[in-house]
Enzyme design. Structure first.
Site, PDB file in Angstrom:
ATOM      1  N   LYS A   1       0.835  -1.194   0.000  1.00 59.69           N
ATOM      2  CA  LYS A   1       0.000   0.000   0.000  1.00 59.69           C
ATOM      3  C   LYS A   1       0.878   1.255   0.000  1.00 59.69           C
ATOM      4  CE  LYS A   1      -0.424   0.124   5.046  1.00 59.69           C
ATOM      5  NZ  LYS A   1      -1.348   0.139   6.197  1.00 59.69           N
TER       6      LYS A   1
ATOM      7  N   TYR B   1      15.774  30.093   9.961  1.00 58.38           N
ATOM      8  CA  TYR B   1      14.599  30.693  10.583  1.00 58.38           C
ATOM      9  C   TYR B   1      14.606  30.521  12.096  1.00 58.38           C
ATOM     10  CZ  TYR B   1      12.625  30.819   5.850  1.00 58.38           C
ATOM     11  OH  TYR B   1      12.398  31.052   4.515  1.00 58.38           O
TER      12      TYR B   1
END
Length: 328
Positions: free
Chosen positions: A35, A260
């Site tokens: 999957k 940042y």
């Protein structure tokens, strides 16, 4: 010089892992879980290689995933874990998928489709996961409805562990006991689906009594333990390696803030390797000031906030240069 960021897939390691699982659980069969694009490794390529190795059943989460495999030429049976809705029932039965059923509506939708041949179904039991499945106490009525249906061929019965990868197996064993109780009730009625399966990757490692007729390995097959608490009954080889290259070297003075939020400041004069990969490429921002990168066979710390497109690595005075391969 051109720097590329890419995921390298080693199908040889995939087969090594799959063979080790098959040997460990024998005589139980192995149903590889492919999957989510085979956990990001490429469902078509992975399934083809496993099929060539003799694995003859596969499992996915959704109808669309099963169709991708069938349309690529995969002929082996494919079990769909999730619900298949009326719009797709006809096509799913025509493609000979194995459908998971766990509510009367699932059986009704199959009957309303009036398939030319009975649909192969696997009943999902909820033994304590709380996500999908026939709830305890409701199985007798559901089983009777299924057995009365001329449009369903009952092939499998399964459940799913929620804590099989934990050191404390108390709850996992409770789930296993509930599943075994259901099997015993069916046995007394002389009913036994062809395939009983419950074990996921954690149970493959921790609970050999849960192997039954087949196991459903996922993450273990792709080279990773499902958690740090599982036993080390086998040593899987990672199938994917994420790579990029050093795009630039920055010479920074001491006490210089990086990225940042200024979450990292250089403690002394140093050199930073700037990598052209960030959270837009799937590198978790949570690796800020925590992750490591391998360059020239040595591990270096990720420093400063991982940005959308770039990540910074402190390489100190080591002779790291633009173009060097960086393994994430």
């Amino acid at each position: 010089m051109k720097i590329q960021t890419y995921a390298q897939i080693n199908l040889g390691n995939l087969i090594t892992n799959a063979r080790a699982i098959r040997q460990k659980v024998a005589p139980a069969a192995v149903i590889p879980v492919v999957k989510a694009d085979a956990y990001g490794h490429g469902a078509v390529a992975v399934t083809r290689r496993l099929a060539a190795e003799g694995f003859n059943r596969f499992a996915v989460a959704r109808f669309e995933e099963a169709m991708e495999l069938r349309e690529s030429g995969i002929k082996e049976p494919i079990l769909i874990f999730g619900r298949v809705f009326p719009d797709d029932i006809d096509q799913a039965i025509a493609a000979d998928f194995r459908l998971s059923v766990f509510e009367p509506a699932d059986i009704r939708w199959i009957e309303q489709a009036k398939p030319r041949r009975p649909a192969g179904v696997h009943v999902k039991m909820d033994t304590g996961m709380g996500r999908l499945g026939v709830l305890p106490g409701q199985e007798t009525e559901f089983f009777n409805t299924l057995l009365d249906s001329k449009c369903c061929r009952w092939e499998g019965l399964y459940s799913h562990f929620s804590t099989a990868d934990e050191t404390d197996t108390t709850y996992a064993r409770l789930q296993l006991s509930r599943f075994q109780t259901i099997i015993e009730r069916l046995r007394k009625q002389k009913i036994r689906p062809t395939i009983l399966h419950m074990a996921n990757s954690g149970a493959v490692l921790n609970l050999p009594e849960s192997y039954f007729d087949a196991v459903r390995p996922g993450i273990l097959m792709y080279g990773h333990y499902p958690s740090s608490e599982t036993t080390c009954g086998m040593v899987p080889r990672p199938v994917m390696t994420l790579k990029t290259g050093v795009a630039h070297i920055r010479h920074l003075p001491a006490n210089y803030p990086v990225s940042y939020g200024r979450r990292w400041t250089s403690p002394q004069q140093t050199r930073l390797a700037v990598l052209p990969i960030g959270y837009a490429d799937g590198l978790p921002r949570g690796l800020t000031n925590r992750g490591e990168v391998m360059i020239r066979g040595k591990r270096y710390p990720i420093v400063g906030t991982v940005t959308m497109d770039h990540t910074m690595v402190d390489v100190g005075d080591d002779p790291v240069a633009p173009g060097d391969e960086a393994v994430l």
